[in-house]
Design an enzyme around this catalytic site. Structure first.
Site, PDB file in Angstrom:
ATOM      1  CB  ALA A 135       3.323   0.831   8.955  1.00 40.28           C
ATOM      2  N   GLY A 136       1.311  -2.236   8.356  1.00 43.19           N
ATOM      3  CA  GLY A 136       1.434  -3.557   7.729  1.00 43.19           C
ATOM      4  C   GLY A 136       1.563  -3.495   6.211  1.00 43.19           C
ATOM      5  N   GLY A 137       0.696  -2.759   5.568  1.00 42.28           N
ATOM      6  CA  GLY A 137       0.743  -2.676   4.103  1.00 42.28           C
ATOM      7  C   GLY A 137       2.005  -1.963   3.636  1.00 42.28           C
ATOM      8  CB  SER A 138       3.746   1.112   4.835  1.00 40.27           C
ATOM      9  OG  SER A 138       2.589   1.894   4.798  1.00 40.27           O
ATOM     10  CB  ALA A 195      -7.018  -1.675   9.241  1.00 35.17           C
ATOM     11  CB  ALA A 196      -3.275  -3.109  13.384  1.00 39.39           C
ATOM     12  N   GLY A 197      -2.534   0.208  12.765  1.00 41.91           N
ATOM     13  CA  GLY A 197      -1.594   1.246  13.224  1.00 41.91           C
ATOM     14  C   GLY A 197      -0.170   0.734  13.261  1.00 41.91           C
ATOM     15  CE  LYS A 243       3.488   2.969  11.890  1.00 42.20           C
ATOM     16  NZ  LYS A 243       2.462   3.518  12.714  1.00 42.20           N
ATOM     17  N   PRO A 249      -1.403  -7.680  12.155  1.00 45.03           N
ATOM     18  CG  PRO A 249      -2.182  -7.486  14.338  1.00 45.03           C
ATOM     19  CD  PRO A 249      -0.909  -7.564  13.531  1.00 45.03           C
ATOM     20  CG  ASP A 290       3.647   5.194   7.826  1.00 44.47           C
ATOM     21  OD1 ASP A 290       4.095   6.328   8.117  1.00 44.47           O
ATOM     22  OD2 ASP A 290       2.699   4.658   8.424  1.00 44.47           O
TER      23      ASP A 290
HETATM   24  P1  ATP Z   1      -0.818   2.596   9.093  1.00 43.69           P
HETATM   25  O1  ATP Z   1      -0.179   2.303  10.412  1.00 43.69           O
HETATM   26  O2  ATP Z   1       0.173   3.016   8.024  1.00 43.69           O
HETATM   27  O3  ATP Z   1      -2.059   3.429   9.168  1.00 43.69           O
HETATM   28  P2  ATP Z   1      -2.264   0.202   9.146  1.00 43.69           P
HETATM   29  O4  ATP Z   1      -1.459  -0.841   9.875  1.00 43.69           O
HETATM   30  O5  ATP Z   1      -3.271   0.919   9.982  1.00 43.69           O
HETATM   31  O6  ATP Z   1      -1.299   1.195   8.489  1.00 43.69           O
HETATM   32  P3  ATP Z   1      -2.629  -1.580   6.920  1.00 43.69           P
HETATM   33  O7  ATP Z   1      -2.547  -2.883   7.629  1.00 43.69           O
HETATM   34  O8  ATP Z   1      -1.474  -1.152   6.116  1.00 43.69           O
HETATM   35  O9  ATP Z   1      -3.048  -0.425   7.943  1.00 43.69           O
HETATM   36  O10 ATP Z   1      -3.940  -1.696   5.994  1.00 43.69           O
HETATM   37  C1  ATP Z   1      -4.818  -0.654   5.708  1.00 43.69           C
HETATM   38  C2  ATP Z   1      -5.655  -1.001   4.446  1.00 43.69           C
HETATM   39  O11 ATP Z   1      -4.792  -1.234   3.332  1.00 43.69           O
HETATM   40  C3  ATP Z   1      -6.493  -2.246   4.607  1.00 43.69           C
HETATM   41  O12 ATP Z   1      -7.829  -1.863   4.468  1.00 43.69           O
HETATM   42  C4  ATP Z   1      -6.090  -3.177   3.478  1.00 43.69           C
HETATM   43  O13 ATP Z   1      -7.176  -3.723   2.762  1.00 43.69           O
HETATM   44  C5  ATP Z   1      -5.215  -2.347   2.549  1.00 43.69           C
HETATM   45  N1  ATP Z   1      -3.998  -3.082   2.105  1.00 43.69           N
HETATM   46  C6  ATP Z   1      -3.422  -3.014   0.903  1.00 43.69           C
HETATM   47  N2  ATP Z   1      -2.321  -3.761   0.840  1.00 43.69           N
HETATM   48  C7  ATP Z   1      -2.159  -4.330   2.045  1.00 43.69           C
HETATM   49  C8  ATP Z   1      -1.185  -5.216   2.588  1.00 43.69           C
HETATM   50  N3  ATP Z   1      -0.161  -5.677   1.870  1.00 43.69           N
HETATM   51  N4  ATP Z   1      -1.314  -5.562   3.881  1.00 43.69           N
HETATM   52  C9  ATP Z   1      -2.344  -5.084   4.614  1.00 43.69           C
HETATM   53  N5  ATP Z   1      -3.296  -4.273   4.135  1.00 43.69           N
HETATM   54  C10 ATP Z   1      -3.224  -3.886   2.865  1.00 43.69           C
END
Ligand code: ATP
Length: 288
Positions: free
Chosen positions: A99-102, A95-97, A8, A93, A135
Site C-alpha cells: 500500500a505504498g501509494g495509499s 507495486a509490492a502489496g 502495511k 517498494p 486502502d
Molecule cells: P496495494 O498494496 O494497495 O495494492 P501496492 O503497494 O501494490 O498497493 P503501490 O506501490 O501503491 O502498489 O503502487 C501501485 C501503482 O500506483 C504504481 O504503478 C505507481 O505508478 C502508482 N502510484 C501512484 N502514486 C504512487 C505513490 N505515491 N507511490 C507509489 N506508487 C504510486
C-alpha cells in the site's frame, strides 16, 4: 513539515465474493510496519499549485501520483490559494502489496489538514481518503485493524504482539488489478481463519496468530512467480514462525519471535537474492 508514511502488511486476506459492481468483498487483518516513505511538505505563499518531486524514476510526479491527488482533493475543497511543494522519498517498494501509494496519500491528507489549518477530524479525513483508494482510510487509521467491505469498513483491533517482521520483495512486477481479475472468488478452496487471527490478537498469542495467517491472493500470484514460495520457505527454514504474501504481492513477510534469527535470515537472503529488496522491521502504529 516532515512526515513518515508507513507500509502495511496483511496478516490475513480473505475474499468473500465478487460484487455486481466488479469490486471484491474482503475481510483483511491489516498491520502497519516500521518501513516508511519520507515526505516533506512546504507551503508556498507566493505561488499556487502543487509541485511534486520524487527520488523514484518510475512513479508519476503529476496528478496520477496518489500523494498529489490527496493534496489536490483537500486544497480544491477548501479553496487553498497558497501552493504546496511535496518532496517524496520512496523507500517502500512500488507495486509490492504494501500500500505504498495509499500510505503516501494518507500522510499528505494528514499533513495538508494540519499545514493549512483545515480542522478536519480523523474520521473526516478517512472519508475523503476513501475517494482516493480503498486502502487510504486504513492508512490514516494505522495500527492493527479489521478491514471489511471493499476495505473501507474498519474496526480497530488489539495491537499485534511484538516481533520482528522480515519483508522481502522479489524483482517481479505484479498488477493488483490483474491478480483480482484472475481470482475465482466462488471457487476459493482455502479461506484463512480471519476470526481465529482476531482471537489470537486478543489473547496476544504470536505463535497461534502466525499459524493462522493466510492470503487467498497467494494462490493466484505464487504459481506465476515461484520465487514467492521459495522466499517463504527460506524464511521458515531461517526461523520464521510463518511466512506469507502481503496484499496482491509479490512481497513476502515472515514473523520471528527471535530478533537474532531474523537478522541472520535477512543477511542470508540479501546475499542470495541480490536484486530483491529485503528489510527487517517490526509492527508499529503508523501514527507517531
Ligand atoms: P496495494 O498494496 O494497495 O495494492 P501496492 O503497494 O501494490 O498497493 P503501490 O506501490 O501503491 O502498489 O503502487 C501501485 C501503482 O500506483 C504504481 O504503478 C505507481 O505508478 C502508482 N502510484 C501512484 N502514486 C504512487 C505513490 N505515491 N507511490 C507509489 N506508487 C504510486
Amino acid at each position: 513539515m516532515e512526515l513518515k508514511a508507513t507500509a502495511k502488511i496483511n496478516l490475513g486476506l480473505d475474499v468473500l465474493r465478487k460484487r455486481e459492481d466488479g469490486y471484491h468483498e474482503v475481510r483483511m487483518v491489516m498491520q502497519m510496519t516500521g518501513m516508511y516513505d519520507r515526505l516533506v511538505l512546504t507551503p508556498l505563499s507566493k505561488r499556487g499549485g502543487i509541485f511534486l518531486k520524487t527520488n523514484h524514476a518510475y512513479i508519476p510526479e503529476n496528478e496520477n501520483n496518489l500523494a498529489y491527488k490527496a493534496a489536490k482533493l483537500l486544497m480544491d475543497e477548501f479553496s487553498v490559494s497558497d501552493g504546496l511543494s511535496i518532496r517524496l522519498d520512496k523507500f517502500i517498494p512500488v507495486a509490492a502489496g504494501l500500500a505504498g501509494g495509499s500510505t503516501d496519500a494518507a500522510a499528505v491528507l494528514n499533513g495538508v489538514n494540519e499545514l493549512f489549518h483545515l480542522g478536519l477530524s480523523r474520521e473526516e479525513l478517512m472519508e475523503r481518503g476513501g475517494k482516493i483508494g480503498a486502502d487510504v482510510p486504513y492508512c490514516i487509521l494505522g495500527g492493527t485493524a479489521l478491514a471489511e467491505g471493499i476495505g473501507e469498513k474498519l474496526s480497530p483491533l488489539p495491537a499485534m504482539p511484538s516481533c520482528s517482521i522480515l519483508l522481502a520483495k522479489p524483482p517481479v512486477f505484479i498488477s493488483t488489478k490483474e491478480v483480482y481479475g484472475a481470482l475465482r472468488a466462488d471457487s476459493i478452496e482455502r479461506h484463512p481463519d480471519i476470526d481465529g487471527i482476531i482471537d489470537a490478537l486478543k489473547r496476544q498469542e504470536l505463535r497461534e496468530l502466525s499459524s493462522l495467517m493466510g492470503n487467498v491472493l497467494e494462490d493466484v500470484t505464487a504459481p506465476m512467480h515461484p520465487v514467492i514460495r521459495e522466499m517463504e520457505r527460506e524464511m521458515e527454514e531461517g526461523g520464521a514462525l510463518r511466512a506469507v504474501m502481503s496484499g496482491s504481492g509479490p512481497t513476502v513477510f515472515g514473523l520471528f519471535d527471535d530478533y537474532d534469527a531474523a537478522r541472520k535470515c535477512r543477511n542470508g537472503m540479501r546475499k542470495k537474492y541480490s536484486s530483491a529488496r529485503i528489510f527487517l522491521t517490526e509492527p508499529c502504529t503508523g501514527r507517531e
